[in-house]
Enzyme design. Structure first.
Site, PDB file in Angstrom:
ATOM      1  N   SER A  94       0.455  -1.237   0.179  1.00 14.59           N
ATOM      2  CA  SER A  94      -0.045  -0.205  -0.171  1.00 14.59           C
ATOM      3  C   SER A  94       0.718   0.933   0.264  1.00 14.59           C
ATOM      4  O   SER A  94       0.176   2.354   0.446  1.00 14.59           O
ATOM      5  CB  SER A  94      -0.720  -0.241   0.907  1.00 14.59           C
ATOM      6  N   THR A 231      -1.768   2.712   3.306  1.00 10.93           N
ATOM      7  CA  THR A 231      -1.327   4.002   3.528  1.00 10.93           C
ATOM      8  C   THR A 231      -0.224   4.489   5.157  1.00 10.93           C
ATOM      9  O   THR A 231      -0.693   3.509   5.922  1.00 10.93           O
ATOM     10  CB  THR A 231      -2.058   5.744   3.571  1.00 10.93           C
ATOM     11  N   THR A 249       1.885   6.997   0.443  1.00 14.18           N
ATOM     12  CA  THR A 249       0.658   5.684   0.262  1.00 14.18           C
ATOM     13  C   THR A 249       1.257   5.986  -1.528  1.00 14.18           C
ATOM     14  O   THR A 249       1.534   6.107  -2.067  1.00 14.18           O
ATOM     15  CB  THR A 249      -0.212   6.202   0.239  1.00 14.18           C
ATOM     16  N   ARG A 259      -5.425   9.819 -10.176  1.00 15.02           N
ATOM     17  CA  ARG A 259      -5.956  10.026  -9.163  1.00 15.02           C
ATOM     18  C   ARG A 259      -5.346  10.505  -7.946  1.00 15.02           C
ATOM     19  O   ARG A 259      -4.548   9.740  -7.829  1.00 15.02           O
ATOM     20  CB  ARG A 259      -6.736   8.780  -8.508  1.00 15.02           C
ATOM     21  N   THR A 282      -6.605   7.495   7.205  1.00 10.65           N
ATOM     22  CA  THR A 282      -5.486   5.971   6.282  1.00 10.65           C
ATOM     23  C   THR A 282      -7.269   5.660   5.822  1.00 10.65           C
ATOM     24  O   THR A 282      -7.882   5.740   6.570  1.00 10.65           O
ATOM     25  CB  THR A 282      -5.149   5.604   6.398  1.00 10.65           C
ATOM     26  N   GLY A 283      -7.373   4.780   4.795  1.00 14.08           N
ATOM     27  CA  GLY A 283      -8.781   4.886   4.424  1.00 14.08           C
ATOM     28  C   GLY A 283      -9.389   5.011   3.550  1.00 14.08           C
ATOM     29  O   GLY A 283      -8.334   6.343   2.378  1.00 14.08           O
TER      30      GLY A 283
END
Ligand code: ASP
Length: 379
Positions: A94, A231, A249, A259, A282-283
Protein backbone atom coordinates in the site's frame (compact mmCIF):
# COMPACT_ATOMS: atom_id res chain seq x y z
CA UNK A 1 -2.99 4.13 30.31
CA UNK A 2 -6.44 4.04 31.77
CA UNK A 3 -9.08 2.86 29.41
CA UNK A 4 -12.75 2.80 30.35
CA UNK A 5 -12.71 5.83 32.53
CA UNK A 6 -14.02 9.36 32.60
CA UNK A 7 -12.39 10.22 29.30
CA UNK A 8 -14.05 7.30 27.59
CA UNK A 9 -17.34 8.27 29.13
CA UNK A 10 -16.85 11.78 27.85
CA UNK A 11 -15.86 10.49 24.42
CA UNK A 12 -19.02 8.45 24.21
CA UNK A 13 -21.10 11.35 25.48
CA UNK A 14 -19.50 13.72 23.02
CA UNK A 15 -20.47 11.52 20.13
CA UNK A 16 -24.04 11.23 21.30
CA UNK A 17 -24.11 14.96 21.87
CA UNK A 18 -22.80 15.49 18.38
CA UNK A 19 -25.61 13.43 16.94
CA UNK A 20 -28.23 15.40 18.81
CA UNK A 21 -26.49 18.69 19.50
CA UNK A 22 -25.89 21.85 17.57
CA UNK A 23 -23.88 20.22 14.81
CA UNK A 24 -26.21 17.28 14.46
CA UNK A 25 -29.22 19.57 14.52
CA UNK A 26 -27.80 21.66 11.72
CA UNK A 27 -27.77 18.78 9.29
CA UNK A 28 -29.97 15.94 8.32
CA UNK A 29 -28.64 13.22 10.55
CA UNK A 30 -28.21 10.00 8.70
CA UNK A 31 -30.34 7.40 10.48
CA UNK A 32 -27.43 4.98 10.56
CA UNK A 33 -24.97 7.54 11.84
CA UNK A 34 -25.72 6.83 15.46
CA UNK A 35 -22.43 5.38 16.55
CA UNK A 36 -22.27 2.16 18.45
CA UNK A 37 -20.68 3.51 21.58
CA UNK A 38 -17.88 1.21 22.42
CA UNK A 39 -15.34 1.13 25.18
CA UNK A 40 -14.11 4.04 23.21
CA UNK A 41 -11.02 3.39 22.14
CA UNK A 42 -8.75 1.80 23.40
CA UNK A 43 -7.14 4.87 21.88
CA UNK A 44 -6.22 6.54 25.04
CA UNK A 45 -5.88 10.31 25.12
CA UNK A 46 -3.70 9.72 28.13
CA UNK A 47 -0.02 10.23 27.61
CA UNK A 48 1.76 13.46 28.41
CA UNK A 49 5.05 14.33 26.72
CA UNK A 50 6.66 13.13 23.50
CA UNK A 51 4.30 10.93 21.56
CA UNK A 52 4.15 9.55 18.04
CA UNK A 53 1.25 7.62 16.57
CA UNK A 54 0.95 5.95 13.21
CA UNK A 55 -1.18 3.57 11.23
CA UNK A 56 -0.72 -0.05 12.30
CA UNK A 57 1.87 -0.67 9.59
CA UNK A 58 4.11 1.98 11.16
CA UNK A 59 5.52 0.27 14.25
CA UNK A 60 9.03 0.28 12.85
CA UNK A 61 8.57 3.82 11.55
CA UNK A 62 7.67 5.11 15.00
CA UNK A 63 10.59 3.31 16.62
CA UNK A 64 12.98 4.69 14.04
CA UNK A 65 11.63 8.23 14.41
CA UNK A 66 11.93 8.12 18.20
CA UNK A 67 15.44 6.73 17.98
CA UNK A 68 16.59 9.39 15.51
CA UNK A 69 15.07 12.20 17.54
CA UNK A 70 16.79 10.95 20.66
CA UNK A 71 20.01 11.43 18.68
CA UNK A 72 19.10 15.02 17.80
CA UNK A 73 17.57 14.60 14.32
CA UNK A 74 14.94 17.19 13.35
CA UNK A 75 11.53 15.61 14.12
CA UNK A 76 10.27 15.90 10.54
CA UNK A 77 13.40 14.27 9.11
CA UNK A 78 13.00 11.62 11.78
CA UNK A 79 9.45 10.65 10.81
CA UNK A 80 10.17 10.86 7.09
CA UNK A 81 13.06 8.49 7.71
CA UNK A 82 10.80 6.20 9.72
CA UNK A 83 8.17 6.24 6.97
CA UNK A 84 10.90 5.36 4.43
CA UNK A 85 11.24 1.94 6.11
CA UNK A 86 7.66 1.17 5.07
CA UNK A 87 8.06 2.82 1.65
CA UNK A 88 11.08 0.60 1.00
CA UNK A 89 9.32 -2.58 2.13
CA UNK A 90 8.32 -4.66 -0.94
CA UNK A 91 5.83 -6.60 1.19
CA UNK A 92 3.73 -3.57 2.12
CA UNK A 93 1.59 -3.28 -1.00
CA UNK A 94 0.00 0.00 0.00
CA UNK A 95 3.04 2.27 0.15
CA UNK A 96 6.14 2.99 -1.93
CA UNK A 97 8.08 0.13 -3.54
CA UNK A 98 5.71 -2.80 -4.11
CA UNK A 99 2.62 -0.57 -3.81
CA UNK A 100 -0.21 -1.78 -6.04
CA UNK A 101 -0.41 0.15 -9.31
CA UNK A 102 -3.14 2.10 -11.05
CA UNK A 103 -5.42 0.65 -13.71
CA UNK A 104 -2.65 0.91 -16.31
CA UNK A 105 -0.19 -1.04 -14.16
CA UNK A 106 1.78 2.07 -13.20
CA UNK A 107 2.62 2.78 -9.55
CA UNK A 108 1.76 6.38 -8.67
CA UNK A 109 2.67 7.53 -5.19
CA UNK A 110 1.34 10.38 -3.05
CA UNK A 111 2.80 11.86 0.13
CA UNK A 112 2.70 14.93 2.31
CA UNK A 113 4.55 16.35 5.30
CA UNK A 114 3.93 19.27 7.63
CA UNK A 115 6.10 21.03 10.16
CA UNK A 116 4.27 22.63 13.08
CA UNK A 117 6.61 25.45 14.12
CA UNK A 118 6.98 26.81 10.55
CA UNK A 119 3.40 25.95 9.66
CA UNK A 120 4.71 24.81 6.30
CA UNK A 121 3.75 21.76 4.29
CA UNK A 122 5.08 19.93 1.25
CA UNK A 123 3.36 17.37 -0.90
CA UNK A 124 3.68 15.29 -4.04
CA UNK A 125 0.97 13.55 -6.02
CA UNK A 126 0.97 10.87 -8.72
CA UNK A 127 4.74 10.60 -8.51
CA UNK A 128 6.16 7.73 -10.57
CA UNK A 129 9.41 5.77 -10.25
CA UNK A 130 10.60 7.30 -6.98
CA UNK A 131 10.09 5.01 -4.03
CA UNK A 132 10.27 7.58 -1.22
CA UNK A 133 7.65 10.22 -2.02
CA UNK A 134 7.65 11.54 1.56
CA UNK A 135 11.32 12.50 1.16
CA UNK A 136 10.40 14.37 -2.03
CA UNK A 137 7.48 16.08 -0.27
CA UNK A 138 9.90 17.22 2.43
CA UNK A 139 12.12 18.78 -0.23
CA UNK A 140 9.12 20.54 -1.82
CA UNK A 141 8.53 22.10 1.58
CA UNK A 142 12.17 22.98 2.21
CA UNK A 143 13.41 23.96 -1.23
CA UNK A 144 10.48 25.62 -2.96
CA UNK A 145 7.96 28.31 -2.34
CA UNK A 146 5.22 25.83 -3.25
CA UNK A 147 3.28 23.27 -1.29
CA UNK A 148 2.37 20.67 -3.91
CA UNK A 149 3.97 19.20 -7.02
CA UNK A 150 2.32 16.48 -9.08
CA UNK A 151 3.03 14.07 -11.91
CA UNK A 152 5.81 14.80 -14.38
CA UNK A 153 6.77 18.04 -12.62
CA UNK A 154 7.17 16.25 -9.31
CA UNK A 155 9.33 13.61 -10.97
CA UNK A 156 11.56 16.21 -12.66
CA UNK A 157 11.95 18.01 -9.34
CA UNK A 158 12.95 14.77 -7.61
CA UNK A 159 15.46 13.88 -10.33
CA UNK A 160 17.06 17.31 -10.11
CA UNK A 161 17.58 16.74 -6.43
CA UNK A 162 19.31 13.44 -7.09
CA UNK A 163 16.53 10.96 -6.31
CA UNK A 164 16.99 7.79 -8.34
CA UNK A 165 14.34 6.47 -10.72
CA UNK A 166 13.44 2.82 -10.34
CA UNK A 167 10.72 0.38 -11.27
CA UNK A 168 8.38 0.23 -8.29
CA UNK A 169 6.46 -2.85 -9.42
CA UNK A 170 7.44 -6.05 -7.68
CA UNK A 171 6.75 -9.45 -9.15
CA UNK A 172 3.84 -9.87 -6.77
CA UNK A 173 2.29 -6.43 -7.43
CA UNK A 174 2.65 -7.00 -11.18
CA UNK A 175 0.89 -10.38 -10.89
CA UNK A 176 -1.90 -8.87 -8.78
CA UNK A 177 -2.42 -6.19 -11.42
CA UNK A 178 -2.49 -8.75 -14.24
CA UNK A 179 -5.06 -10.79 -12.37
CA UNK A 180 -7.19 -7.71 -11.84
CA UNK A 181 -6.93 -6.81 -15.56
CA UNK A 182 -8.09 -10.27 -16.43
CA UNK A 183 -11.12 -9.83 -14.22
CA UNK A 184 -12.23 -6.41 -15.39
CA UNK A 185 -14.53 -4.71 -14.78
CA UNK A 186 -16.39 -4.97 -11.50
CA UNK A 187 -13.40 -3.78 -9.47
CA UNK A 188 -12.42 -0.81 -11.57
CA UNK A 189 -13.19 2.81 -10.82
CA UNK A 190 -15.35 3.48 -13.83
CA UNK A 191 -18.94 3.73 -12.75
CA UNK A 192 -20.98 1.65 -15.17
CA UNK A 193 -24.73 1.55 -15.66
CA UNK A 194 -25.19 -0.70 -12.62
CA UNK A 195 -23.14 1.63 -10.46
CA UNK A 196 -25.03 4.67 -11.60
CA UNK A 197 -28.23 2.82 -10.79
CA UNK A 198 -26.84 2.16 -7.32
CA UNK A 199 -26.28 5.87 -6.76
CA UNK A 200 -29.97 6.32 -7.44
CA UNK A 201 -30.81 3.55 -5.03
CA UNK A 202 -31.16 0.62 -7.37
CA UNK A 203 -29.27 -2.61 -6.67
CA UNK A 204 -25.57 -2.39 -5.94
CA UNK A 205 -23.33 -3.29 -8.85
CA UNK A 206 -20.16 -1.91 -7.37
CA UNK A 207 -17.34 -3.80 -5.77
CA UNK A 208 -17.74 -5.62 -2.50
CA UNK A 209 -17.52 -3.47 0.57
CA UNK A 210 -13.92 -3.46 1.79
CA UNK A 211 -14.62 -3.04 5.46
CA UNK A 212 -12.23 -5.59 6.88
CA UNK A 213 -9.41 -3.18 6.52
CA UNK A 214 -7.07 -2.51 9.33
CA UNK A 215 -4.47 -0.39 7.74
CA UNK A 216 -2.53 -1.65 4.84
CA UNK A 217 -3.89 -5.10 4.14
CA UNK A 218 -5.55 -5.95 0.89
CA UNK A 219 -9.06 -7.20 0.70
CA UNK A 220 -10.36 -9.29 -2.16
CA UNK A 221 -12.78 -7.50 -4.45
CA UNK A 222 -15.44 -9.36 -6.40
CA UNK A 223 -12.77 -10.87 -8.61
CA UNK A 224 -10.79 -12.32 -5.71
CA UNK A 225 -7.96 -9.91 -6.52
CA UNK A 226 -6.77 -7.72 -3.68
CA UNK A 227 -8.31 -4.28 -3.76
CA UNK A 228 -6.14 -2.24 -1.51
CA UNK A 229 -6.46 0.81 0.49
CA UNK A 230 -3.69 1.38 2.96
CA UNK A 231 -1.19 4.04 3.68
CA UNK A 232 1.21 5.05 6.37
CA UNK A 233 0.33 8.08 8.41
CA UNK A 234 2.51 9.30 11.29
CA UNK A 235 1.69 12.20 13.63
CA UNK A 236 3.80 13.30 16.54
CA UNK A 237 4.85 15.79 19.13
CA UNK A 238 8.26 15.93 20.77
CA UNK A 239 8.89 16.53 24.45
CA UNK A 240 9.58 20.16 23.60
CA UNK A 241 6.26 20.58 21.80
CA UNK A 242 7.40 20.37 18.18
CA UNK A 243 4.44 18.99 16.20
CA UNK A 244 4.88 17.16 12.87
CA UNK A 245 2.91 15.02 10.43
CA UNK A 246 3.63 12.78 7.45
CA UNK A 247 1.51 10.54 5.19
CA UNK A 248 2.68 8.33 2.32
CA UNK A 249 0.73 5.98 0.07
CA UNK A 250 0.41 4.25 -3.27
CA UNK A 251 -3.27 5.15 -3.00
CA UNK A 252 -6.20 3.07 -3.95
CA UNK A 253 -5.15 0.12 -6.09
CA UNK A 254 -6.30 0.04 -9.72
CA UNK A 255 -7.22 3.73 -9.48
CA UNK A 256 -7.62 5.88 -12.56
CA UNK A 257 -4.26 7.31 -13.61
CA UNK A 258 -3.74 10.70 -12.01
CA UNK A 259 -6.19 10.07 -9.19
CA UNK A 260 -5.16 11.72 -5.94
CA UNK A 261 -6.65 10.59 -2.67
CA UNK A 262 -6.48 12.39 0.64
CA UNK A 263 -2.85 11.55 1.41
CA UNK A 264 -1.20 14.39 -0.53
CA UNK A 265 -3.93 16.88 0.35
CA UNK A 266 -2.86 19.08 3.23
CA UNK A 267 -5.79 19.22 5.64
CA UNK A 268 -7.24 15.91 4.47
CA UNK A 269 -4.67 13.08 4.75
CA UNK A 270 -2.59 14.96 7.29
CA UNK A 271 -2.40 18.32 8.99
CA UNK A 272 -0.79 19.83 12.04
CA UNK A 273 -0.81 23.05 13.99
CA UNK A 274 1.97 23.62 16.45
CA UNK A 275 -0.34 25.23 18.96
CA UNK A 276 -2.85 22.37 18.91
CA UNK A 277 -1.63 19.05 17.57
CA UNK A 278 -1.45 16.78 14.57
CA UNK A 279 -3.77 14.39 12.76
CA UNK A 280 -4.06 12.15 9.73
CA UNK A 281 -6.07 9.45 8.07
CA UNK A 282 -5.89 6.19 6.19
CA UNK A 283 -8.62 4.45 4.24
CA UNK A 284 -11.02 5.73 1.62
CA UNK A 285 -9.45 9.03 0.62
CA UNK A 286 -12.48 10.30 -1.24
CA UNK A 287 -14.44 10.23 2.02
CA UNK A 288 -11.65 11.91 3.99
CA UNK A 289 -11.38 14.74 1.47
CA UNK A 290 -15.12 15.30 1.73
CA UNK A 291 -14.85 16.31 5.38
CA UNK A 292 -11.36 17.93 5.32
CA UNK A 293 -10.48 15.08 7.67
CA UNK A 294 -7.16 15.93 9.33
CA UNK A 295 -7.88 19.66 9.53
CA UNK A 296 -11.25 18.98 11.09
CA UNK A 297 -9.72 16.74 13.76
CA UNK A 298 -7.26 19.47 14.71
CA UNK A 299 -10.11 21.99 14.84
CA UNK A 300 -12.07 19.72 17.16
CA UNK A 301 -9.05 19.37 19.44
CA UNK A 302 -8.71 23.14 19.50
CA UNK A 303 -12.33 23.34 20.59
CA UNK A 304 -11.57 21.04 23.51
CA UNK A 305 -12.20 17.50 22.33
CA UNK A 306 -9.70 14.82 23.21
CA UNK A 307 -7.90 13.22 20.26
CA UNK A 308 -10.22 10.19 20.29
CA UNK A 309 -13.33 12.36 20.56
CA UNK A 310 -12.07 14.52 17.71
CA UNK A 311 -11.52 11.50 15.45
CA UNK A 312 -14.98 10.14 16.30
CA UNK A 313 -16.62 13.48 15.63
CA UNK A 314 -15.12 13.67 12.14
CA UNK A 315 -16.05 10.06 11.37
CA UNK A 316 -19.61 10.78 12.49
CA UNK A 317 -19.79 13.68 10.06
CA UNK A 318 -18.26 11.52 7.33
CA UNK A 319 -20.88 8.82 7.88
CA UNK A 320 -23.64 11.41 7.78
CA UNK A 321 -22.32 12.90 4.55
CA UNK A 322 -22.09 9.52 2.83
CA UNK A 323 -25.25 9.66 0.77
CA UNK A 324 -24.72 7.51 -2.31
CA UNK A 325 -26.30 4.09 -2.05
CA UNK A 326 -23.26 2.38 -3.56
CA UNK A 327 -21.26 3.47 -0.51
CA UNK A 328 -23.76 2.26 2.08
CA UNK A 329 -24.50 -1.17 3.44
CA UNK A 330 -27.99 -2.58 3.77
CA UNK A 331 -28.36 -0.75 7.09
CA UNK A 332 -27.31 2.56 5.63
CA UNK A 333 -23.83 2.53 7.14
CA UNK A 334 -20.70 3.41 5.13
CA UNK A 335 -19.41 0.27 3.43
CA UNK A 336 -15.80 1.46 3.55
CA UNK A 337 -13.31 2.02 6.29
CA UNK A 338 -11.36 5.07 7.36
CA UNK A 339 -9.06 5.22 10.36
CA UNK A 340 -8.06 8.54 11.87
CA UNK A 341 -5.14 9.32 14.16
CA UNK A 342 -4.46 12.31 16.39
CA UNK A 343 -1.89 13.64 18.82
CA UNK A 344 -2.47 16.71 20.91
CA UNK A 345 0.22 19.26 21.71
CA UNK A 346 0.47 17.96 25.28
CA UNK A 347 1.07 14.38 24.12
CA UNK A 348 -2.47 13.08 24.53
CA UNK A 349 -3.26 10.77 21.62
CA UNK A 350 -6.04 8.72 20.10
CA UNK A 351 -7.38 7.00 17.01
CA UNK A 352 -10.80 5.97 15.75
CA UNK A 353 -12.10 4.09 12.75
CA UNK A 354 -15.41 3.85 10.96
CA UNK A 355 -15.42 0.11 11.64
CA UNK A 356 -14.29 -1.86 14.64
CA UNK A 357 -11.03 -3.70 14.19
CA UNK A 358 -8.47 -1.04 13.32
CA UNK A 359 -5.36 -0.67 15.38
CA UNK A 360 -2.70 1.99 15.50
CA UNK A 361 0.92 2.22 16.56
CA UNK A 362 1.93 4.36 19.52
CA UNK A 363 5.41 5.40 20.59
CA UNK A 364 5.88 7.14 23.91
CA UNK A 365 8.71 5.56 25.83
CA UNK A 366 10.10 2.15 25.03
CA UNK A 367 9.27 0.22 21.86
CA UNK A 368 6.22 1.24 19.85
CA UNK A 369 3.10 -0.81 20.54
CA UNK A 370 -0.22 -1.44 18.84
CA UNK A 371 -3.45 -0.27 20.44
CA UNK A 372 -7.04 -0.70 19.31
CA UNK A 373 -8.70 2.28 17.66
CA UNK A 374 -12.11 3.43 18.83
CA UNK A 375 -14.88 2.87 16.30
CA UNK A 376 -18.27 4.01 15.16
CA UNK A 377 -19.71 0.77 13.88
CA UNK A 378 -19.25 -2.90 14.31
CA UNK A 379 -20.54 -5.75 12.21
N1 ASP B 1 -6.12 7.20 1.88
C1 ASP B 1 -5.44 6.57 0.78
C2 ASP B 1 -6.02 7.08 -0.51
O1 ASP B 1 -7.22 7.26 -0.59
C3 ASP B 1 -5.52 5.11 0.77
C4 ASP B 1 -5.54 4.46 2.10
O2 ASP B 1 -5.16 5.03 3.08
O3 ASP B 1 -5.95 3.33 2.19
O4 ASP B 1 -5.28 7.23 -1.44
Amino acid sequence: MDTIDRREFLAAGAVSALAAGPLGAAVTQHPAAQPAVQPAGAGGDAHRGACFVSSANGLRAVDRAMELMAGGTHPLDAIVDGVAIVEDDPHDNSVGFGGLPNEEGVVQLDASVMDGPLHRAGSVGALENIKNPARVALQVMRRTDHVMLVGAGALRFALRLGFKEEDLLTESSRRAWLKWRENLSKDDDWLGDDDRDAIEGKPLGWRAAPIDIESGPSVPGDSGVPHTTGTIHCSGVTGTGHVVACTSTSGLSWKLPGRLGDSPIVGAGMYCDNGIGSAGATGRGEAVIGVCGAFSIVQHMEAGKTPTEACLAVLTRMADRTREKRLLDDRGRPNYNVTMYAVRKDGAYGSAAMWKGSRFAVGTSGPARLEASAWLYEK
